[in-house]
Design a protein around this motif. Structure first.
Motif, PDB file in Angstrom:
ATOM      1  N   PRO A 123      12.963  20.127  10.036  1.00  0.00           N
ATOM      2  CA  PRO A 123      12.800  18.714   9.667  1.00  0.00           C
ATOM      3  C   PRO A 123      13.734  18.319   8.528  1.00  0.00           C
ATOM      4  CG  PRO A 123      10.917  20.000   8.927  1.00  0.00           C
ATOM      5  CD  PRO A 123      11.783  20.927   9.725  1.00  0.00           C
ATOM      6  N   GLU A 124      13.850  17.021   8.323  1.00  0.00           N
ATOM      7  CA  GLU A 124      14.776  16.497   7.320  1.00  0.00           C
ATOM      8  C   GLU A 124      14.472  17.051   5.918  1.00  0.00           C
ATOM      9  OE1 GLU A 124      14.644  12.262   7.266  1.00  0.00           O
ATOM     10  OE2 GLU A 124      16.196  12.089   5.709  1.00  0.00           O
ATOM     11  N   HIS A 125      13.187  17.175   5.610  1.00  0.00           N
ATOM     12  CA  HIS A 125      12.783  17.693   4.290  1.00  0.00           C
ATOM     13  C   HIS A 125      11.862  18.896   4.492  1.00  0.00           C
ATOM     14  CE1 HIS A 125      14.321  13.993   2.488  1.00  0.00           C
ATOM     15  NE2 HIS A 125      13.623  13.318   3.400  1.00  0.00           N
ATOM     16  N   PRO A 126      12.410  20.054   4.783  1.00  0.00           N
ATOM     17  CA  PRO A 126      11.535  21.185   5.147  1.00  0.00           C
ATOM     18  C   PRO A 126      10.522  21.554   4.073  1.00  0.00           C
ATOM     19  CG  PRO A 126      13.844  21.891   4.963  1.00  0.00           C
ATOM     20  CD  PRO A 126      13.832  20.409   4.853  1.00  0.00           C
ATOM     21  N   GLN A 127      10.908  21.328   2.803  1.00  0.00           N
ATOM     22  CA  GLN A 127       9.997  21.709   1.720  1.00  0.00           C
ATOM     23  C   GLN A 127       8.836  20.711   1.573  1.00  0.00           C
ATOM     24  OE1 GLN A 127      12.015  22.187  -2.039  1.00  0.00           O
ATOM     25  NE2 GLN A 127      10.461  23.624  -2.797  1.00  0.00           N
ATOM     26  N   LEU A 128       9.044  19.516   2.095  1.00  0.00           N
ATOM     27  CA  LEU A 128       8.031  18.459   1.912  1.00  0.00           C
ATOM     28  C   LEU A 128       7.022  18.389   3.050  1.00  0.00           C
ATOM     29  CD1 LEU A 128      10.159  15.368   0.756  1.00  0.00           C
ATOM     30  CD2 LEU A 128       8.706  16.808  -0.671  1.00  0.00           C
ATOM     31  N   THR A 129       7.173  19.245   4.055  1.00  0.00           N
ATOM     32  CA  THR A 129       6.365  19.096   5.275  1.00  0.00           C
ATOM     33  C   THR A 129       4.868  18.993   4.986  1.00  0.00           C
ATOM     34  OG1 THR A 129       8.025  20.503   6.274  1.00  0.00           O
ATOM     35  CG2 THR A 129       6.111  19.970   7.626  1.00  0.00           C
ATOM     36  N   GLY A 130       4.367  19.869   4.112  1.00  0.00           N
ATOM     37  CA  GLY A 130       2.936  19.856   3.794  1.00  0.00           C
ATOM     38  C   GLY A 130       2.531  18.568   3.112  1.00  0.00           C
ATOM     39  N   ALA A 131       3.342  18.108   2.167  1.00  0.00           N
ATOM     40  CA  ALA A 131       3.040  16.869   1.438  1.00  0.00           C
ATOM     41  C   ALA A 131       3.088  15.673   2.388  1.00  0.00           C
ATOM     42  CB  ALA A 131       4.028  16.685   0.290  1.00  0.00           C
ATOM     43  N   ILE A 132       4.067  15.696   3.293  1.00  0.00           N
ATOM     44  CA  ILE A 132       4.178  14.604   4.273  1.00  0.00           C
ATOM     45  C   ILE A 132       2.932  14.579   5.169  1.00  0.00           C
ATOM     46  CG2 ILE A 132       5.451  13.921   6.369  1.00  0.00           C
ATOM     47  CD1 ILE A 132       8.044  14.751   4.813  1.00  0.00           C
ATOM     48  N   GLY A 133       2.528  15.770   5.614  1.00  0.00           N
ATOM     49  CA  GLY A 133       1.316  15.854   6.446  1.00  0.00           C
ATOM     50  C   GLY A 133       0.102  15.346   5.688  1.00  0.00           C
ATOM     51  N   ALA A 134       0.019  15.675   4.404  1.00  0.00           N
ATOM     52  CA  ALA A 134      -1.118  15.223   3.591  1.00  0.00           C
ATOM     53  C   ALA A 134      -1.110  13.698   3.472  1.00  0.00           C
ATOM     54  CB  ALA A 134      -1.062  15.877   2.213  1.00  0.00           C
TER      55      ALA A 134
ATOM     56  N   PRO B  98       0.804  -1.221   0.000  1.00  0.00           N
ATOM     57  CA  PRO B  98       0.000   0.000   0.000  1.00  0.00           C
ATOM     58  C   PRO B  98       0.840   1.275   0.000  1.00  0.00           C
ATOM     59  CG  PRO B  98      -0.117  -1.093   2.136  1.00  0.00           C
ATOM     60  CD  PRO B  98       0.628  -2.019   1.220  1.00  0.00           C
ATOM     61  N   ALA B  99       0.326   2.224  -0.721  1.00  0.00           N
ATOM     62  CA  ALA B  99       1.001   3.535  -0.778  1.00  0.00           C
ATOM     63  C   ALA B  99      -0.015   4.624  -0.436  1.00  0.00           C
ATOM     64  CB  ALA B  99       1.568   3.770  -2.177  1.00  0.00           C
ATOM     65  N   TYR B 100       0.426   5.566   0.355  1.00  0.00           N
ATOM     66  CA  TYR B 100      -0.421   6.686   0.771  1.00  0.00           C
ATOM     67  C   TYR B 100       0.242   7.955   0.262  1.00  0.00           C
ATOM     68  CZ  TYR B 100      -2.137   2.944   3.627  1.00  0.00           C
ATOM     69  OH  TYR B 100      -2.641   1.739   4.025  1.00  0.00           O
ATOM     70  N   ILE B 101      -0.548   8.733  -0.465  1.00  0.00           N
ATOM     71  CA  ILE B 101       0.044   9.865  -1.184  1.00  0.00           C
ATOM     72  C   ILE B 101      -0.396  11.191  -0.580  1.00  0.00           C
ATOM     73  CG2 ILE B 101       0.321  10.958  -3.462  1.00  0.00           C
ATOM     74  CD1 ILE B 101       1.265   8.025  -3.443  1.00  0.00           C
ATOM     75  N   GLY B 102       0.563  12.071  -0.429  1.00  0.00           N
ATOM     76  CA  GLY B 102       0.258  13.458  -0.047  1.00  0.00           C
ATOM     77  C   GLY B 102       0.833  14.367  -1.123  1.00  0.00           C
ATOM     78  N   VAL B 103       0.034  15.283  -1.624  1.00  0.00           N
ATOM     79  CA  VAL B 103       0.539  16.195  -2.654  1.00  0.00           C
ATOM     80  C   VAL B 103       0.197  17.628  -2.265  1.00  0.00           C
ATOM     81  CG1 VAL B 103      -1.486  15.739  -4.120  1.00  0.00           C
ATOM     82  CG2 VAL B 103       0.541  16.746  -5.135  1.00  0.00           C
ATOM     83  N   ASP B 104       1.224  18.454  -2.276  1.00  0.00           N
ATOM     84  CA  ASP B 104       1.076  19.854  -1.852  1.00  0.00           C
ATOM     85  C   ASP B 104       1.332  20.739  -3.076  1.00  0.00           C
ATOM     86  OD1 ASP B 104       1.272  22.369  -0.744  1.00  0.00           O
ATOM     87  OD2 ASP B 104       2.941  21.901   0.611  1.00  0.00           O
ATOM     88  N   VAL B 105       0.250  21.266  -3.648  1.00  0.00           N
ATOM     89  CA  VAL B 105       0.393  22.104  -4.844  1.00  0.00           C
ATOM     90  C   VAL B 105       0.513  23.557  -4.401  1.00  0.00           C
ATOM     91  CG1 VAL B 105      -0.588  22.693  -7.090  1.00  0.00           C
ATOM     92  CG2 VAL B 105      -1.021  20.432  -6.111  1.00  0.00           C
ATOM     93  N   GLY B 106       1.741  24.000  -4.274  1.00  0.00           N
ATOM     94  CA  GLY B 106       1.981  25.372  -3.818  1.00  0.00           C
ATOM     95  C   GLY B 106       2.005  26.343  -4.983  1.00  0.00           C
ATOM     96  N   SER B 107       2.062  27.621  -4.654  1.00  0.00           N
ATOM     97  CA  SER B 107       2.058  28.637  -5.707  1.00  0.00           C
ATOM     98  C   SER B 107       3.327  28.560  -6.552  1.00  0.00           C
ATOM     99  CB  SER B 107       1.942  30.019  -5.090  1.00  0.00           C
ATOM    100  OG  SER B 107       3.063  30.252  -4.259  1.00  0.00           O
ATOM    101  N   SER B 108       4.405  28.112  -5.932  1.00  0.00           N
ATOM    102  CA  SER B 108       5.686  28.058  -6.624  1.00  0.00           C
ATOM    103  C   SER B 108       6.064  26.620  -7.011  1.00  0.00           C
ATOM    104  CB  SER B 108       6.761  28.683  -5.730  1.00  0.00           C
ATOM    105  OG  SER B 108       8.024  28.482  -6.272  1.00  0.00           O
ATOM    106  N   ARG B 109       5.993  25.688  -6.047  1.00  0.00           N
ATOM    107  CA  ARG B 109       6.411  24.310  -6.295  1.00  0.00           C
ATOM    108  C   ARG B 109       5.320  23.325  -5.871  1.00  0.00           C
ATOM    109  NH1 ARG B 109       9.895  27.036  -8.136  1.00  0.00           N
ATOM    110  NH2 ARG B 109      12.152  26.726  -8.198  1.00  0.00           N
TER     111      ARG B 109
END
Lengths: 415, 262
Positions: free
Chosen positions: B241-252, B6-17
């Motif tokens: 955190p280890e991946h500061p840019q991914l925090t939102g996606a990780i939370g999702a 199983p895979a659980y996906i979080g995607v954070d569509v930001g204004s820039s990235r």
């Protein structure tokens, strides 16, 4: 694609009757303006309308017109016209929208009421600074434009407790309006008539309070967004029998909803309090946004501001002076916070939305630490939305939506 | 579920990235991807999904649930549900630092300060007002004005010996202040440090901070000197955190896992 949150808000049947009496009101003003058979006074929305009615004036309320400009989303195109005349984008956007619309020769009344092509021309302008200083500047502009007299009442500001120091001075200013108004109206002042009108205003106010307080029921039969529409008669027709008849009708419908357990917002999960002005150009969008999240913004300081529990027909001047000074907007933060606290408890509120209206510091109460103090005291969380009553240039819909959704998520976590 | 991984996906569509994270059922981060959001959010999210799944060694058939977040959260074709970036950042941070913290997130379009308690529940949040001052967009605008690649700014700021002070709230007025300093012959490195300090000031005036502070977001990921400056400003260590840019996606992705378990 993620599921879209559906919106559901139950329409109010009495709205049709409100439309009818409001139409009557505007057409009567329009006829008087054209025929010059009745004198017309312009009055601030929480001004001494009772005195004007008792002296035979028909009364136009520019703030109501300003709200119509906002709700019809005409305001943002009108405001720059006033800005270009030296009226800053930072001042009241009712003022700038209204003056701009006048300069452009347009009015939302034309769309709503065919045959009306302009606002009614005033014979006198009467203000009360209990709302703000801007109303005086606003009316002063029109006084010059129309070459008509301007008179007004200068209210105290930032009052903790309304005392005998404040009330007689306002009553005295109200009485001082009589001689110039007699001269303009050509009518002799009649104390019995004033008592009658104040009595009608009191009844209207009591019924309006009953209407708004139905929202304390769980689920609430009413939303704040309904309130901003249905407050029309309390603003422009208080002191008349039509307003009383209308609120009796509306109240009966809301009581029926309560008896049948009918919610204004289906599946009401969260009960919110709105502090500040509505965003008139986003009323429908905000109503959908909150109802889609099953959150009912059900009460507000704003709609409550047309409850005047001190009106007493036996003592009209002193009681009007007290009622118009007891207003939330006139008071110091201590008094305001006490009031909001009572409302939060009465309406069983889960969260507060503060609207930081860019051009209305007087109706914005989140700039001096109030949200933090109230949250600490009551434990009820709050959210600040940046926006404006009329100027849509000051609004970011995306920011508002994200903030509101995040706030509801936060409330969900607490449940 | 059978043999399915199983895979659980979080995607954070930001204004820039756009950022995407792939988790397994054991809450392990298996894969991720970051790319410019561009003008077609849906297509970008699709591309991120492909790359993220490849890194994670999973296929589209393994996906159990997807949560999208960020400005473009409603444009993601494969999302089952949306959450706000505020909730996702809170959850992503709590994953790395399970304690009461104040989170400072500096994104492309907005800044956030989110306070969470020791159970990971949100106590409050603040977003910057409409203005872009103090956000990634501010630094992008200034890099263009100074004709410096965005990725060189961090290194330049570190070389500063005499930081210039920039006072304005407004991005446009700050641009004028920058021009004024160029005219006075100030070193570019000193101006860039001034810009960084301006970002820190704009964030610090948004809300008070609790004892422990975490910094996240793409701007932080690419400009670590900002963290050092923020630490100097508040006088204590800041967690990243280890991946500061991914925090939102990780939370999702963690939301996706949580939702699918209920």
């Amino acid at each position: 694609m993620a599921k879209d949150k559906t919106s559901w808000r139950k329409p109010i049947k009495a709205t049709k009757e409100m439309g009818r009496i409001m139409a009557e009101y505007f057409y009567e003003l329009n006829d008087a303006s054209k025929s010059r058979r009745r004198k017309i006074a312009w009055c601030t929305s929480v001004g001494p309308a009772e005195i004007l009615r008792a002296m035979g004036f028909l009364v136009h309320f520019p703030e109501n017109h300003g709200a119509m400009l906002g709700a019809s989303r005409m305001a943002t195109d009108m405001i720059p016209v006033a800005n270009a005349r030296g009226y800053s984008p930072d001042i009241c956007s009712y003022l700038t929208a209204d003056v701009g619309a006048y300069l452009k020769g347009v009015t939302p009344l034309s769309k709503a009421y065919p045959g009306i092509d302009e606002v009614p021309k005033p014979d006198v302008l009467v203000f009360n600074t209990n709302q703000c200083r801007d109303v005086q500047d606003w009316f002063a502009w029109y006084a010059k434009e129309f070459g008509v007299p301007i008179v007004g009442i200068h209210t105290h500001r930032g009052i903790v407790d309304v005392t005998e120091v404040h009330v007689p001075s306002i009553a005295g200013q109200m009485e001082a309006l009589i001689p110039p108004l007699e001269e303009i109206s050509g009518h002799k002042f009649d104390m019995q008539e004033l008592k009658r009108v104040v009595g009608l205003s009191r009844k209207c106010s009591d019924l309006w309070q009953e209407v708004l307080f139905t929202a304390a029921s769980v689920p609430s039969p009413l939303t704040f967004f309904d309130g901003t529409i249905h407050m029309g008669p309390a603003v422009v027709l208080r002191g008349t029998q039509q307003a009383i008849d209308y609120y009796e009708l509306l109240l009966a419908e809301l009581k029926e909803r309560i008896a049948n357990g009918v919610a204004a917002v289906e599946g009401e999960r969260f009960r919110l309090y709105w502090e500040g002005m509505p965003v008139w150009g986003r009323l429908s969008a905000h109503a959908k946004l909150f109802s889609g999240l099953r959150a009912n913004v059900l009460a507000s300081t704003y709609c409550n501001s047309w409850i005047f529990k001190d009106f007493d027909p036996d003592d009209p001047f002193m009681s009007m002076a007290k009622a118009y000074t007891e207003l939330f907007i006139v008071r110091a933060d201590d008094a305001k916070e006490k009031y909001i606290e009572e409302m939060l408890e009465f309406f069983k509120v889960d969260g507060i939305i503060y609207h930081d209206a860019k051009t209305c510091p007087y109706n914005t109460n989140c700039r001096y630490g109030m949200p933090q103090r109230l949250e600490q005291k009551t434990g009820i969380p709050s959210l600040i939305i940046n926006g404006d009553l009329n100027d849509l240039r000051m609004i970011s819909d995306e920011q508002t939506q994200t903030n509101v959704e995040a706030f509801i998520e936060q409330l969900e976590e607490r449940k | 579920m059978g043999d399915r991984a199983p895979a659980y996906i979080g995607v954070d569509v930001g204004s820039s990235r756009t950022k995407l994270a792939v988790f397994d059922a054991a809450k392990q981060l298996l894969g991720w991807h970051v790319r410019k959001s561009g003008t077609d959010f849906a297509a970008t999210a699709d591309a991120c999904l492909q790359a993220g799944l490849q890194m994670a060694g999973r296929t589209a058939g393994d996906i159990v649930y997807t949560v999208s977040t960020g400005y473009g959260r409603k444009n993601v074709r494969f999302a089952d549900e949306t959450r706000t970036e505020i909730g996702c950042h809170a959850k992503g941070c709590y994953y790395y630092f399970p304690m009461a913290v104040s989170i400072i997130d500096i994104g492309g379009q907005d800044n956030k300060i989110i306070k969470i308690d020791d159970r990971g529940q949100r106590i409050s949040f603040k977003m910057n007002r409409k203005c872009a001052a103090g956000t990634g967009a501010f630094l992008e605008e200034m890099s263009a004005r100074l004709d410096i690649p965005l990725e060189d700014m961090d290194g330049l700021a570190r070389k500063s010996t005499d930081m210039v002070k920039l006072g304005s709230f407004c991005t446009v007025f700050s641009g004028t202040e920058v021009l004024e300093n160029i005219r006075r012959g100030k070193q570019v490195s000193d101006i860039v440090k001034g810009l960084f300090f301006s970002v820190i000031k704009r964030v610090m005036e948004m809300d008070s901070l609790t004892e422990r502070v975490v910094m996240t977001g793409g701007v932080v990921a690419n400009n670590r000197y900002l963290v050092q400056m923020a630490e100097e400003s508040i006088g204590r260590k800041i967690l990243v955190p280890e991946h500061p840019q991914l925090t939102g996606a990780i939370g999702a992705a963690l939301y996706a896992l949580e939702i699918s378990e209920t």
